[in-house]
Design a protein around this motif. Structure first.
Motif, PDB file in Angstrom:
ATOM      1  N   ASN A  69       6.784   2.622 -49.078  1.00 19.58           N
ATOM      2  CA  ASN A  69       8.081   1.962 -48.906  1.00 19.58           C
ATOM      3  C   ASN A  69       9.057   2.919 -48.230  1.00 19.58           C
ATOM      4  O   ASN A  69      10.259   2.788 -48.331  1.00 19.58           O
ATOM      5  CB  ASN A  69       8.640   1.438 -50.237  1.00 19.58           C
ATOM      6  CG  ASN A  69       9.027   2.550 -51.173  1.00 19.58           C
ATOM      7  OD1 ASN A  69       8.569   3.679 -51.019  1.00 19.58           O
ATOM      8  ND2 ASN A  69       9.869   2.252 -52.141  1.00 19.58           N
ATOM      9  N   GLY A  71      11.401   4.394 -45.773  1.00 23.33           N
ATOM     10  CA  GLY A  71      12.250   3.819 -44.737  1.00 23.33           C
ATOM     11  C   GLY A  71      12.608   2.361 -44.975  1.00 23.33           C
ATOM     12  O   GLY A  71      13.255   1.746 -44.139  1.00 23.33           O
ATOM     13  N   TYR A  72      12.189   1.787 -46.107  1.00 23.14           N
ATOM     14  CA  TYR A  72      12.543   0.403 -46.390  1.00 23.14           C
ATOM     15  C   TYR A  72      13.984   0.344 -46.880  1.00 23.14           C
ATOM     16  O   TYR A  72      14.312   0.815 -47.961  1.00 23.14           O
ATOM     17  CB  TYR A  72      11.605  -0.198 -47.454  1.00 23.14           C
ATOM     18  CG  TYR A  72      10.226  -0.546 -46.944  1.00 23.14           C
ATOM     19  CD1 TYR A  72       9.841  -0.242 -45.639  1.00 23.14           C
ATOM     20  CD2 TYR A  72       9.310  -1.198 -47.762  1.00 23.14           C
ATOM     21  CE1 TYR A  72       8.578  -0.562 -45.168  1.00 23.14           C
ATOM     22  CE2 TYR A  72       8.034  -1.525 -47.306  1.00 23.14           C
ATOM     23  CZ  TYR A  72       7.678  -1.203 -46.013  1.00 23.14           C
ATOM     24  OH  TYR A  72       6.427  -1.516 -45.552  1.00 23.14           O
ATOM     25  N   VAL A  73      14.817  -0.251 -46.040  1.00 26.18           N
ATOM     26  CA  VAL A  73      16.248  -0.248 -46.321  1.00 26.18           C
ATOM     27  C   VAL A  73      16.624  -1.329 -47.333  1.00 26.18           C
ATOM     28  O   VAL A  73      16.126  -2.451 -47.267  1.00 26.18           O
ATOM     29  CB  VAL A  73      17.018  -0.495 -44.995  1.00 26.18           C
ATOM     30  CG1 VAL A  73      18.503  -0.683 -45.236  1.00 26.18           C
ATOM     31  CG2 VAL A  73      16.764   0.653 -44.036  1.00 26.18           C
ATOM     32  N   ILE A  74      17.443  -0.959 -48.279  1.00 26.21           N
ATOM     33  CA  ILE A  74      18.059  -1.952 -49.171  1.00 26.21           C
ATOM     34  C   ILE A  74      19.549  -1.635 -49.198  1.00 26.21           C
ATOM     35  O   ILE A  74      19.953  -0.599 -49.712  1.00 26.21           O
ATOM     36  CB  ILE A  74      17.522  -1.843 -50.614  1.00 26.21           C
ATOM     37  CG1 ILE A  74      15.995  -1.904 -50.654  1.00 26.21           C
ATOM     38  CG2 ILE A  74      18.128  -2.936 -51.490  1.00 26.21           C
ATOM     39  CD1 ILE A  74      15.400  -1.689 -52.036  1.00 26.21           C
ATOM     40  N   ASN A  75      20.336  -2.477 -48.576  1.00 26.26           N
ATOM     41  CA  ASN A  75      21.783  -2.281 -48.667  1.00 26.26           C
ATOM     42  C   ASN A  75      22.455  -3.639 -48.806  1.00 26.26           C
ATOM     43  O   ASN A  75      21.774  -4.658 -48.958  1.00 26.26           O
ATOM     44  CB  ASN A  75      22.307  -1.468 -47.475  1.00 26.26           C
ATOM     45  CG  ASN A  75      22.082  -2.160 -46.136  1.00 26.26           C
ATOM     46  OD1 ASN A  75      22.021  -3.393 -46.070  1.00 26.26           O
ATOM     47  ND2 ASN A  75      21.954  -1.376 -45.082  1.00 26.26           N
ATOM     48  N   ASN A  79      17.778  -6.433 -47.139  1.00 29.16           N
ATOM     49  CA  ASN A  79      16.836  -5.965 -48.153  1.00 29.16           C
ATOM     50  C   ASN A  79      15.426  -6.114 -47.579  1.00 29.16           C
ATOM     51  O   ASN A  79      14.881  -7.217 -47.490  1.00 29.16           O
ATOM     52  CB  ASN A  79      16.985  -6.806 -49.431  1.00 29.16           C
ATOM     53  CG  ASN A  79      16.098  -6.300 -50.550  1.00 29.16           C
ATOM     54  OD1 ASN A  79      14.964  -5.879 -50.316  1.00 29.16           O
ATOM     55  ND2 ASN A  79      16.612  -6.332 -51.761  1.00 29.16           N
ATOM     56  N   LYS A  80      14.862  -4.993 -47.176  1.00 30.27           N
ATOM     57  CA  LYS A  80      13.538  -5.007 -46.538  1.00 30.27           C
ATOM     58  C   LYS A  80      12.474  -5.622 -47.451  1.00 30.27           C
ATOM     59  O   LYS A  80      11.597  -6.353 -47.001  1.00 30.27           O
ATOM     60  CB  LYS A  80      13.155  -3.570 -46.157  1.00 30.27           C
ATOM     61  CG  LYS A  80      11.778  -3.412 -45.555  1.00 30.27           C
ATOM     62  CD  LYS A  80      11.688  -3.967 -44.152  1.00 30.27           C
ATOM     63  CE  LYS A  80      10.306  -3.705 -43.564  1.00 30.27           C
ATOM     64  NZ  LYS A  80      10.092  -4.429 -42.315  1.00 30.27           N
TER      65      LYS A  80
END
Ligand code: HEC
Ligand code: HEC
Length: 148
Positions: A69, A71-75, A79-80
């Motif tokens: 995971n 680099g999986y962005v959650i902001n 949400n990746k």
């Protein structure tokens, strides 16, 4: 990475600083006497990769993440994880869909979308790693709810 570790440290200090942890003189940090800046440079990352999911130890356990995971962005805007795990996308992605529990707010109301308290997936779900327990643990789930 470094910044979040430092921030974590500051938060912990804030919470525990003057209270019980300081008083217990036997408590030693896992990195021992090593300075935090050295520790974060030399710490070897646990090796983990896509492979069969490690079984859950009990049904209420947030399953470990069996894939990378990084680099999986959650902001706030994106949400990746939900691009594969949402109810709209899971079939196409061949991913497990998030369970119903992820749609309830703290009052138990069912929502039309992921509840805010379940939005930041990695608060509860961590990538799996073949890591030896740091302390002995003899926990055994009740067979009926082992989740295996
Ligand atoms: C590109 C698609 C994709 C993205 C993005 C993705 N996943 Fe997954 N995820 C999958 C697939 C496919 C599986 C099933 C893999 C398997 O069972 O071997 C899976 C499995 C999982 C599982 C295990 C479920 C179970 O029942 O054991 C968890 C937990 C999980 N993902 C969490 C996350 C989180 C948290 C994120 C965001 C940081 C994320 N995933 C992002 C595709 C994705
Ligand atoms: C507050 C902790 C928490 C957060 C935040 C959270 N989960 Fe979970 N998740 C759990 C727990 C606990 C379970 C196992 C019990 C259940 O299904 O509720 C679970 C189960 C799952 C499963 C397996 C579902 C199944 O039917 O087996 C997937 C996939 C999953 N979560 C993905 C996600 C994704 C993606 C996010 C972010 C959008 C997320 N979770 C956020 C705690 C959390």
């Amino acid at each position: 990475m470094k910044r979040s570790m430092v921030l974590g440290g500051v938060l912990l200090l804030g919470v525990f600083g003057s209270t019980s942890l300081m008083a217990a003189d036997k408590v030693v940090s896992l990195r021992g006497d090593q300075d935090i800046s050295e520790a974060s440079q030399s710490a070897e990352l646990k090796h983990w990769q896509d492979r069969d999911p490690i079984p859950r130890d009990y049904v209420q356990q947030p399953p470990l993440i069996p894939h990378t995971n990084e680099g999986y962005v959650i902001n706030l805007k994106f949400n990746k994880c939900l691009t594969c795990h949402s109810w709209a996308n899971y079939k196409q992605a061949k991913a497990t869909k998030i369970s119903q529990t992820h749609f309830s707010d703290r009052e138990g109301n069912d929502l039309a979308n992921v509840s805010a308290r379940r939005y930041f997936c990695t608060q509860c779900h961590v990538p799996q790693a073949e890591a030896k327990p740091l302390v002995e643990n003899t926990f055994a789930p009740l067979p009926a709810v082992s989740g295996r």
